[in-house]
Design an enzyme around this catalytic site. Structure first.
Site, PDB file in Angstrom:
ATOM      1  N   SER A 150      16.227  -8.624  15.349  1.00  0.00           N
ATOM      2  CA  SER A 150      14.983  -9.026  16.009  1.00  0.00           C
ATOM      3  C   SER A 150      13.804  -8.963  15.022  1.00  0.00           C
ATOM      4  O   SER A 150      13.834  -9.642  13.999  1.00  0.00           O
ATOM      5  CB  SER A 150      14.766  -8.142  17.241  1.00  0.00           C
ATOM      6  OG  SER A 150      13.793  -8.708  18.073  1.00  0.00           O
ATOM      7  N   HIS A 205      20.155  -9.822  23.903  1.00  0.00           N
ATOM      8  CA  HIS A 205      19.401  -9.289  22.760  1.00  0.00           C
ATOM      9  C   HIS A 205      19.749  -7.820  22.462  1.00  0.00           C
ATOM     10  O   HIS A 205      19.187  -7.246  21.534  1.00  0.00           O
ATOM     11  CB  HIS A 205      17.907  -9.416  23.066  1.00  0.00           C
ATOM     12  CG  HIS A 205      17.014  -9.383  21.861  1.00  0.00           C
ATOM     13  ND1 HIS A 205      17.034 -10.353  20.893  1.00  0.00           N
ATOM     14  CD2 HIS A 205      16.081  -8.492  21.451  1.00  0.00           C
ATOM     15  CE1 HIS A 205      16.154 -10.066  19.948  1.00  0.00           C
ATOM     16  NE2 HIS A 205      15.566  -8.926  20.258  1.00  0.00           N
ATOM     17  N   ASP A 210      20.279 -14.795  25.053  1.00  0.00           N
ATOM     18  CA  ASP A 210      19.211 -13.858  24.672  1.00  0.00           C
ATOM     19  C   ASP A 210      17.991 -14.113  25.551  1.00  0.00           C
ATOM     20  O   ASP A 210      17.500 -15.245  25.636  1.00  0.00           O
ATOM     21  CB  ASP A 210      18.872 -14.082  23.189  1.00  0.00           C
ATOM     22  CG  ASP A 210      18.011 -12.981  22.607  1.00  0.00           C
ATOM     23  OD1 ASP A 210      17.009 -12.595  23.245  1.00  0.00           O
ATOM     24  OD2 ASP A 210      18.329 -12.519  21.504  1.00  0.00           O
TER      25      ASP A 210
END
Lengths: 276, 276
Positions: free
Chosen positions: A146, A254, A222
Site C-alpha cells: 500500500s 487489501h 481491493d
C-alpha cells in the site's frame, strides 16, 4: 542502538531495535529478521515498507515472511512508517502525520522538522544496518504494501543501482492523482507540484523506469482500488516495456491475508535477483 | 449466525463469524479458514485453541497456518478463549475471567453462568460448524498454544474417538501443580480436586493416554517453562509408551514467532492422520 526484543524464529532471530535518528530527529524503531545463514557471514537484505497506520510491527507479525526469508537466506528489515513521539507533529486523520509518512522529506510546517522518511530509509537506516549487522549491503532489494508499496517503488526508481529488484503489494501507484497522495504531498511538500513527481511511481515509470525486475500483486477485490490506481502503473509499465509482471489477483482484498498469500512468490522473486 | 468478515486467503476464505451461544449464554465469535477444496466438498477440520489473553483473532493473523492448511486441504477453526461481554464476569488479572476460560465448565460463582468453554468447544461449536460449513466432521484434529495447548490435549483425551490426532505448542501441561492452573481450577471448579483431574493433561496421560498420535513442541528458552511444566507431560508420555513425539526446541520462547516456525510441521502431522 537499543535492543527491544529478540525472538528465535525459523532458525534465525527476529529482533526489534530502537535508535536516535538524525534524519527524523526522534527515536525510531525497526524490526530486523536475520536468517540462520547470518551466523556465518553477511546475507542479502530485503526491505519491507509498511502501509498507513502501521508501525514496524504489523508486517513482522502478520506477513508470514520470515519462513521464506529463512529458506532463502535473506534478511528482512521492517522500518516504521513515520517519526513518532510527543514532540512530533500529528493529525487526527489516519492518513496524515504519525503512521503516514509517505516516504517523503517534508518541507512544510509543521512536518518539516521530523517527517524525513525518504532520507531515513534511503540514507540513515542503511548505514546503521550495515554497521551493526551481518548484512551484505551490495545485495539489497525492496518491497512494501500500500503506502509502503509506493515507498518501495519510488525509492527503487530514484536510487538507481541501490536495489536489484523491487516488488509491491497493492501499492499507492499514482498518488499525484489520488486522494491517497494529493492531500499528503500538499501537506508535506507544498503546492509546487514539480516536487511531487519523484514520489509518484507511475510518473517515475513513464520517465525512466527501473533497471531490474519488478513484481506487482494487486487484489481485484481491493476495497481501495479507486485510491490505489493500479491501472495507471500497469499501463506505464507496459508502455515502457518494463521488465517485470503486474498481476491482478482475483478475489483478494487489501488485507494482510492478501499479502501473506503471495509473500512466498515475492521472497522467491527477490532471492533470484539477489543471488544472481 | 452473523458474518463479520470474509477475506480471500491462500485461495480459500478466512471468515469471522458471531453467534448466540447457548453454552456460554452470550455472543461468541470464531474464525474459520476454508481451503480451496471446500468449494467442491467437505474437508477435514483442524481446531486451534488459543492461549491466555487471546481472542479468535491472534492465531488467525499471527500463526501463519492458512498457507499450510490450504496446501493440505484442511479447514481451521479459531475459537475465542472465553465468554465475553458486559454481563460476563471478569477479573483484573490477565489469567482469570475473560480471555482465560481454561476450557473448563465453571461450577463456581461468579463464573458458572457463562464460563462453559469445554461444553462450547466439545458440543456446541462442532454442531454449529457441521451444520453451516462444508466440513467433514468425521475427520477432526486439534492443536493449540499454551492454555490452548492444555485445552487441545485435555479435550482430545476426554473425548475418545473425536480427534484423530492432537498437537500442542508449549502447552500448560500440568495445571494442577502450577500457578497457571491451581488458581483458575479453584476459581472455576472449586476446591474438590477430583473435578480438576480431567483438566490436567499429565494426569490424563498417566490415566489413559490418547488413542492416536501426539506432537508436542516446546521452546527450550520459553520464559514460562516453570509454569508450563513440560517435563511432567514428557515423562507421562514416555511411561505410557504414548504414540507421538515431544520435541524440545533450542532457543525458542513462548511467542508466535515460535508457533509460526513449527506450524508447517503441525499441519503436516495432522494431515497425515486426517487423510490416513
Amino acid at each position: 542502538m537499543q535492543t527491544k526484543s529478540e525472538n528465535r524464529c525459523f532458525g534465525g532471530v527476529q529482533g526489534v531495535y530502537t535508535h536516535a535518528s538524525n534524519a527524523c530527529s526522534c527515536d525510531m524503531t525497526f524490526g530486523l529478521f536475520l536468517p540462520p545463514e547470518a551466523d556465518t557471514g553477511p546475507v542479502p537484505l530485503l526491505w519491507y515498507l509498511s502501509g498507513l497506520t502501521c508501525t514496524h510491527e504489523n508486517a513482522m507479525t502478520k506477513a508470514a515472511a520470515q519462513g521464506w526469508a529463512a529458506e532463502a537466506g535473506i534478511a528482512l528489515v521492517f522500518p516504521d512508517t513515520s517519526p513518532r513521539g510527543e514532540g512530533v507533529a500529528n493529525d487526527e486523520a489516519y492518513d496524515l502525520g504519525q503512521g503516514a509518512g509517505f516516504y517523503v522529506d517534508a518541507t512544510q510546517s509543521p512536518w518539516a522538522p521530523h517527517f524525513r522518511m525518504y532520507d531515513y530509509i534511503a540514507n540513515e537506516l542503511p548505514v546503521l544496518l550495515g554497521a551493526h549487522f551481518p548484512l551484505d549491503m551490495d545485495r539489497q532489494a525492496i518491497t512494501g504494501h500500500s503506502m509502503g508499496g509506493h515507498g518501495a517503488l519510488t525509492l527503487a526508481m530514484t536510487l538507481p543501482g541501490r536495489f536489484r529488484s523491487v516488488s509491491a503489494f497493492a501499492p499507492i501507484a499514482h498518488p499525484t492523482e489520488s486522494d491517497w497522495g494529493r492531500k499528503q504531498l500538499d501537506a508535506y511538500l507544498g503546492s509546487d507540484h514539480d516536487a511531487w513527481t519523484r514520489h509518484d511511481s507511475t510518473l517515475l515509470m513513464h520517465e525512466h523506469g527501473f533497471d531490474g525486475p519488478i513484481l506487482i500483486d494487486q487484489g481485484a477485490s481491493d476495497q481501495f482500488l479507486h485510491l490505489l490506481k493500479p491501472e495507471a502503473l500497469a499501463q506505464a509499465m507496459a508502455e515502457r516495456r518494463q521488465d517485470g509482471a503486474f498481476r491482478m489477483q482475483k478475489g483478494y482484498d487489501h488485507s494482510y491475508f492478501f499479502v501473506s498469500t503471495f509473500m512466498e512468490d515475492h521472497v522467491a522473486f527477490h532471492a533470484e535477483a539477489l543471488f544472481a
